[in-house]
Scaffold this active site. Structure first.
Site, PDB file in Angstrom:
ATOM      1  N   LYS A 117      86.041  27.720  -9.275  1.00  0.00           N
ATOM      2  CA  LYS A 117      87.150  26.779  -9.135  1.00  0.00           C
ATOM      3  C   LYS A 117      88.218  27.030 -10.189  1.00  0.00           C
ATOM      4  O   LYS A 117      87.923  27.145 -11.376  1.00  0.00           O
ATOM      5  CB  LYS A 117      86.623  25.340  -9.247  1.00  0.00           C
ATOM      6  CG  LYS A 117      85.643  24.980  -8.146  1.00  0.00           C
ATOM      7  CD  LYS A 117      85.080  23.593  -8.314  1.00  0.00           C
ATOM      8  CE  LYS A 117      84.164  23.491  -9.508  1.00  0.00           C
ATOM      9  NZ  LYS A 117      83.419  22.213  -9.552  1.00  0.00           N
ATOM     10  N   GLY A 143      85.910  13.160 -11.629  1.00  0.00           N
ATOM     11  CA  GLY A 143      85.018  13.348 -10.498  1.00  0.00           C
ATOM     12  C   GLY A 143      85.467  14.354  -9.467  1.00  0.00           C
ATOM     13  O   GLY A 143      84.894  14.410  -8.377  1.00  0.00           O
ATOM     14  N   THR A 144      86.461  15.181  -9.786  1.00  0.00           N
ATOM     15  CA  THR A 144      86.929  16.139  -8.780  1.00  0.00           C
ATOM     16  C   THR A 144      85.844  17.152  -8.408  1.00  0.00           C
ATOM     17  O   THR A 144      85.701  17.513  -7.239  1.00  0.00           O
ATOM     18  CB  THR A 144      88.176  16.896  -9.270  1.00  0.00           C
ATOM     19  OG1 THR A 144      87.932  17.394 -10.589  1.00  0.00           O
ATOM     20  CG2 THR A 144      89.392  15.999  -9.294  1.00  0.00           C
ATOM     21  N   GLY A 145      85.069  17.614  -9.392  1.00  0.00           N
ATOM     22  CA  GLY A 145      84.013  18.582  -9.096  1.00  0.00           C
ATOM     23  C   GLY A 145      82.930  17.998  -8.218  1.00  0.00           C
ATOM     24  O   GLY A 145      82.467  18.634  -7.259  1.00  0.00           O
ATOM     25  N   CYS A 146      82.515  16.774  -8.521  1.00  0.00           N
ATOM     26  CA  CYS A 146      81.504  16.082  -7.703  1.00  0.00           C
ATOM     27  C   CYS A 146      82.008  15.909  -6.278  1.00  0.00           C
ATOM     28  O   CYS A 146      81.278  16.147  -5.305  1.00  0.00           O
ATOM     29  CB  CYS A 146      81.212  14.697  -8.288  1.00  0.00           C
ATOM     30  SG  CYS A 146      80.666  14.672 -10.001  1.00  0.00           S
ATOM     31  N   THR A 199      91.836  12.675 -12.475  1.00  0.00           N
ATOM     32  CA  THR A 199      91.031  13.720 -11.834  1.00  0.00           C
ATOM     33  C   THR A 199      89.538  13.544 -12.102  1.00  0.00           C
ATOM     34  O   THR A 199      88.762  14.483 -11.914  1.00  0.00           O
ATOM     35  CB  THR A 199      91.468  15.100 -12.333  1.00  0.00           C
ATOM     36  OG1 THR A 199      91.352  15.137 -13.769  1.00  0.00           O
ATOM     37  CG2 THR A 199      92.907  15.395 -11.941  1.00  0.00           C
TER      38      THR A 199
END
Length: 266
Positions: free
Chosen positions: A174, A207-210, A205
């Protein structure tokens, strides 16, 4: 039949990341969501103040309860900060022959707080990564996994190649952190593909990865192939960021339900 997905991750008391974000995302992407909680965290938009791990025995019971009743069509794995818990997850995934496993190697929170012990990283590599259909590291995580400094798009390709070859799975490296911001690289058996994203000027932003990994899992559960699942997940996260929800004193959550409409939300 409604497709189903399981998230194995930590709880975020502020609701923007972890289990809470995963369930919201899976529901918004049209699958029935289930969870096995690896840890309770006391956190908000400004940081993590405490982590309380589940016991290995209890996590095993959570997973048994899910797999023996409502078998998931996909599994997303997020924060697991203890090597014994990682071993339990790997053992149960192999026991039940789980499929469509998306591993988000969560090591550091958006706020910068370390979420995993050093010995747990080694256990992740040895026991869990080889079971994954796709790993979704961000650039700092990919640097930890490869030991290389990632400064360019070519570096992202090389890091993803190394990870993919070592663990025999696809890798979504990412972008962000000032490098290829919003552009992600999917490296898979037949080559690689860049996914260009929209740069959205939103500081919230958390929690964007989750959210991205859960959306990928939800789309894999619905039988989309991996590139299509990534593309759909990126479209969803762009919409959630574009909704410009603004909560909390720090890096706040996205609006996971931006596209949910109907009389019950009026």
């Amino acid at each position: 039949m409604r497709k189903t997905a399981l998230t194995i991750a930590g709880s975020d008391s502020s609701g923007g990341a972890g289990i809470q974000a995963d369930i919201k995302t899976m529901m918004a992407n049209g699958v029935y969501a289930m969870s096995a909680i690896t840890a309770l965290t006391a956190q908000n938009t400004t940081g993590v103040s405490a982590i309380f791990n589940a016991t290995p025995e209890f996590l095993a019971q959570e997973l048994d309860s899910v797999f023996t009743d409502i078998f998931p069509d996909a599994v997303k794995i997020g924060m697991v900060s203890d090597r014994e818990l990682i071993s339990v997850i790997a053992r149960k995934l192999k026991e039940y022959q789980a499929r469509n496993i998306v591993v988000d190697p969560v090591m550091v929170a958006t706020s910068g707080a370390r979420l995993i012990s050093e010995d747990a990283v080694d256990t992740l590599k040895q026991e869990l990564f080889p079971l994954a259909a796709v790993l979704t590291p961000n650039i700092p995580e990919a640097e930890v996994l490869t030991g290389m400094k990632i400064c360019t798009g070519e570096d992202m390709i090389e890091a993803a190649r190394q990870i993919a070859q070592q663990y025999q799975c696809a890798v979504l490296c990412k972008g962000g952190h000032q490098l290829n911001d919003a552009n992600d690289l999917l490296y898979f058996k037949d080559g690689y593909r860049w996914f260009e994203g929209k740069r959205i000027d939103n500081p919230n932003t958390h929690g964007t990865g989750c959210t991205l990994s859960s959306a990928i899992a939800a789309n894999l559960a619905k039988s989309y192939d991996l590139p299509t699942s990534v593309e759909r997940a990126k479209d969803y996260i762009s919409g959630a960021l574009s909704a410009m929800l603004d909560l909390g004193a720090g890096s706040g959550p996205m609006d996971h339900g931006f596209a949910i409409t109907g009389k019950y939300v009026q």
